[in-house]
Design a protein around this motif. Structure first.
Motif, PDB file in Angstrom:
ATOM      1  N   MET A 246       0.902  -1.211  -0.065  1.00 44.25           N
ATOM      2  CA  MET A 246       0.077   0.116   0.010  1.00 44.25           C
ATOM      3  C   MET A 246       1.011   1.120   0.034  1.00 44.25           C
ATOM      4  SD  MET A 246      -2.699  -1.307   2.871  1.00 44.25           S
ATOM      5  CE  MET A 246      -3.859   0.148   2.576  1.00 44.25           C
ATOM      6  N   CYS A 247       1.559   1.424  -0.954  1.00 47.96           N
ATOM      7  CA  CYS A 247       2.709   2.510  -1.060  1.00 47.96           C
ATOM      8  C   CYS A 247       2.074   3.867  -1.348  1.00 47.96           C
ATOM      9  CB  CYS A 247       3.626   2.159  -2.248  1.00 47.96           C
ATOM     10  SG  CYS A 247       2.934   2.104  -3.997  1.00 47.96           S
ATOM     11  N   GLY A 248       0.958   3.930  -1.875  1.00 46.39           N
ATOM     12  CA  GLY A 248       0.451   5.223  -2.105  1.00 46.39           C
ATOM     13  C   GLY A 248       1.300   6.104  -2.734  1.00 46.39           C
ATOM     14  N   SER A 249       1.944   7.162  -2.199  1.00 53.12           N
ATOM     15  CA  SER A 249       2.850   8.053  -3.231  1.00 53.12           C
ATOM     16  C   SER A 249       4.174   7.675  -3.258  1.00 53.12           C
ATOM     17  CB  SER A 249       2.719   9.313  -2.693  1.00 53.12           C
ATOM     18  OG  SER A 249       1.405  10.140  -2.668  1.00 53.12           O
ATOM     19  N   GLY A 250       4.473   6.476  -2.592  1.00 51.88           N
ATOM     20  CA  GLY A 250       5.813   5.879  -2.637  1.00 51.88           C
ATOM     21  C   GLY A 250       6.972   6.635  -1.545  1.00 51.88           C
ATOM     22  N   ALA A 251       6.471   7.000  -0.561  1.00 53.69           N
ATOM     23  CA  ALA A 251       7.282   7.716   0.404  1.00 53.69           C
ATOM     24  C   ALA A 251       8.290   6.658   1.000  1.00 53.69           C
ATOM     25  CB  ALA A 251       6.568   8.330   1.544  1.00 53.69           C
ATOM     26  N   PHE A 252       7.987   5.511   1.350  1.00 55.12           N
ATOM     27  CA  PHE A 252       8.937   4.472   2.054  1.00 55.12           C
ATOM     28  C   PHE A 252       9.859   4.114   1.097  1.00 55.12           C
ATOM     29  CE2 PHE A 252       5.418   4.312   5.229  1.00 55.12           C
ATOM     30  CZ  PHE A 252       6.052   4.364   6.171  1.00 55.12           C
ATOM     31  N   SER A 253       9.281   3.686  -0.124  1.00 55.70           N
ATOM     32  CA  SER A 253      10.294   3.245  -1.354  1.00 55.70           C
ATOM     33  C   SER A 253      11.124   4.132  -1.553  1.00 55.70           C
ATOM     34  CB  SER A 253       9.526   3.015  -2.484  1.00 55.70           C
ATOM     35  OG  SER A 253       8.605   1.820  -2.083  1.00 55.70           O
ATOM     36  N   LEU A 254      10.758   5.738  -1.823  1.00 54.67           N
ATOM     37  CA  LEU A 254      11.650   6.826  -2.143  1.00 54.67           C
ATOM     38  C   LEU A 254      12.937   6.789  -1.259  1.00 54.67           C
ATOM     39  CD1 LEU A 254       9.344   9.059  -3.954  1.00 54.67           C
ATOM     40  CD2 LEU A 254      10.757   7.611  -5.095  1.00 54.67           C
ATOM     41  N   GLU A 255      12.487   6.910  -0.005  1.00 56.07           N
ATOM     42  CA  GLU A 255      13.294   7.256   1.262  1.00 56.07           C
ATOM     43  C   GLU A 255      14.295   5.941   1.361  1.00 56.07           C
ATOM     44  OE1 GLU A 255      13.833   9.858   3.143  1.00 56.07           O
ATOM     45  OE2 GLU A 255      12.547  10.872   1.929  1.00 56.07           O
ATOM     46  N   ALA A 256      14.018   4.835   1.222  1.00 56.21           N
ATOM     47  CA  ALA A 256      14.677   3.567   1.196  1.00 56.21           C
ATOM     48  C   ALA A 256      15.776   3.769  -0.092  1.00 56.21           C
ATOM     49  CB  ALA A 256      13.988   2.307   1.001  1.00 56.21           C
ATOM     50  N   ALA A 257      15.189   3.996  -1.216  1.00 55.71           N
ATOM     51  CA  ALA A 257      16.375   4.238  -2.164  1.00 55.71           C
ATOM     52  C   ALA A 257      16.977   5.345  -2.183  1.00 55.71           C
ATOM     53  CB  ALA A 257      15.379   4.553  -3.599  1.00 55.71           C
ATOM     54  N   ILE A 258      16.836   6.289  -1.601  1.00 58.77           N
ATOM     55  CA  ILE A 258      17.736   7.666  -1.229  1.00 58.77           C
ATOM     56  C   ILE A 258      18.690   7.058  -0.138  1.00 58.77           C
ATOM     57  CG2 ILE A 258      18.094   9.773  -0.315  1.00 58.77           C
ATOM     58  CD1 ILE A 258      15.339  10.413  -1.703  1.00 58.77           C
ATOM     59  N   GLU A 259      18.610   6.367   1.028  1.00 59.97           N
ATOM     60  CA  GLU A 259      19.473   5.936   1.838  1.00 59.97           C
ATOM     61  C   GLU A 259      20.536   4.955   1.261  1.00 59.97           C
ATOM     62  OE1 GLU A 259      19.978   7.454   4.748  1.00 59.97           O
ATOM     63  OE2 GLU A 259      18.409   8.920   4.023  1.00 59.97           O
TER      64      GLU A 259
END
Length: 305
Positions: A246-259
Motif C-alpha cells: 500500500m505504497c500510495g505516493s511511494g514515500a517509504f520506497s523513495l526514502e529507502a532508495a535514497i538511503e
C-alpha cells in the motif's frame, strides 16, 4: 644561465597581476566573511514531536557524513535539546550541508539576535542595532512571522510592522509595493516569550520534508521525514527487501532508495533560502547535484499474488 630569462634576487620576485580569482575582495565581502561565513552561529533544527532524539543523533554524526564533500568540516558543538527541535552551533557552510543531509527536520533556522523588550521603543532600538545588510539582499522584503507568549508586546501585527519598517529603512526600500518581486523569498521568524525576543532566519525556504521527487501525490500523503524516521527505526540494510503493497505516493520506497544509494536528497537541487541569497556559498559549490532518478532506483516494489 640563459641570458634571456630575467634574474630575481631572493624575495624580490614581482607579484602576479590581480586576476578574477586572486583579485582583492570588496570591503563589504570582507565584512560578510568576517561576521557571517567566518564565524560560528547558532542554528535550530525544527522537527516533529517524537523525532527529537533521532534528530539529535543525526546532527551529532553529521560531521562524519559530510567529510566526503568538505575535507575539514567545522565541528558541531553545543548540541541542545529544546522544545520542538535541536539547537546547535556551527558555521554557515556546515548548516547548508545539514539542510541537505538531515532527514528528520522540517525547517532549519539561523539565530541572528536575542534581546529583551517590553515596549515598542525598545524593540525598534534593538532592531536598529542589527546589520540587516549582512543577512538580506538589497531588494528583499522578507515575510515576518511573529509568535508571542506571555509578553507585554502581544500584538503580532504591530511587531511585524515595526520589523518591516526597520528593515525597509536599512535596505533603502521606500515601500513594499515599489520593490521588484524577490526571486529569493526570505522569512524572518520573530518569537517573543516573557518579553525576550529571538529573531531567526529561515534557511530552508521550502519545508525540508518536501524532497521534490514524487511524481504522483495522493491525498494526505505520508511526509518524507516520518518515513525516514520509521525506516531508521527499523535499521534496514542494503541487503533487506522492502515490500510496501500500500505504497500510495511511494514515500517509504523513495526514502529507502535514497538511503541505500547514499546520495544527497533532491532538496539539493533547490535554492536554499540562505542569507545573502544570490551569492553561492562554499557549501553550495562543493555539493554536487543529485544524479537523475532512474526507473530501477525508484521502482515501486510489487507483491506477487
Amino acid at each position: 644561465m640563459n641570458p634571456r630569462l630575467p634574474v630575481f634576487w631572493p624575495n624580490t620576485r614581482p607579484k602576479p597581476l590581480p586576476t578574477k580569482r586572486n583579485a582583492p575582495s570588496s570591503p563589504f565581502e570582507k565584512r560578510v566573511k568576517r561576521r557571517i561565513t567566518g564565524r560560528p552561529h547558532t542554528f535550530f533544527a525544527a522537527c516533529p514531536p517524537g523525532l527529537v532524539r533521532l534528530c539529535q543523533k543525526e546532527i551529532s554524526t553529521l560531521t562524519n557524513r559530510i567529510t566526503h564533500f568538505v575535507p575539514n568540516p567545522p565541528n558541531i558543538i553545543d548540541i541542545k535539546t529544546l522544545a520542538g527541535g535541536i539547537e546547535f552551533t556551527s558555521r554557515l557552510d556546515t548548516a547548508c550541508l545539514a539542510a541537505l543531509f538531515l532527514g528528520t527536520p522540517v525547517r532549519l533556522l539561523m539565530r541572528i539576535a536575542r534581546f529583551k523588550a517590553d515596549n515598542f521603543s525598545k524593540l525598534e532600538k534593538e532592531l536598529n542595532t542589527i546589520d540587516w545588510k549582512l543577512f538580506l539582499p538589497k531588494a528583499c522584503t522578507p515575510e515576518i512571522r511573529v509568535t508571542t507568549r506571555k509578553s507585554k508586546l502581544y500584538h503580532s501585527d504591530a511587531i511585524a510592522e515595526r520589523c518591516t519598517n526597520v528593515i525597509a529603512k536599512t535596505l533603502n526600500l521606500i515601500s513594499r509595493e515599489t520593490t521588484l518581486p524577490d526571486p529569493f523569498p526570505q522569512t524572518l521568524m520573530v518569537r517573543a516569550d516573557h518579553d525576550r525576543f529571538e529573531l531567526s532566519l529561515d534557511l530552508s525556504g521550502t519545508p525540508l520534508f518536501k524532497r521534490g521527487i514524487k511524481q504522483k501525490v495522493i491525498q494526505a500523503p505520508l511526509r518524507e521525514n516520518l518515513a525516514f524516521a520509521i525506516l531508521t527505526r527499523l535499521k534496514l540494510t542494503p541487503r533487506d527487501i522492502l515490500v510496501d503493497p500500500m505504497c500510495g505516493s511511494g514515500a517509504f520506497s523513495l526514502e529507502a532508495a535514497i538511503e541505500v544509494s547514499r546520495s544527497v536528497r533532491e532538496s539539493s537541487r533547490k535554492r536554499l533560502a540562505l542569507p545573502r541569497a544570490g551569492r553561492r556559498t562554499k557549501a553550495e559549490k562543493t555539493v554536487p547535484a543529485m544524479p537523475p532518478a532512474t526507473e530501477t532506483a525508484y521502482k515501486r516494489p510489487t507483491v506477487a499474488p
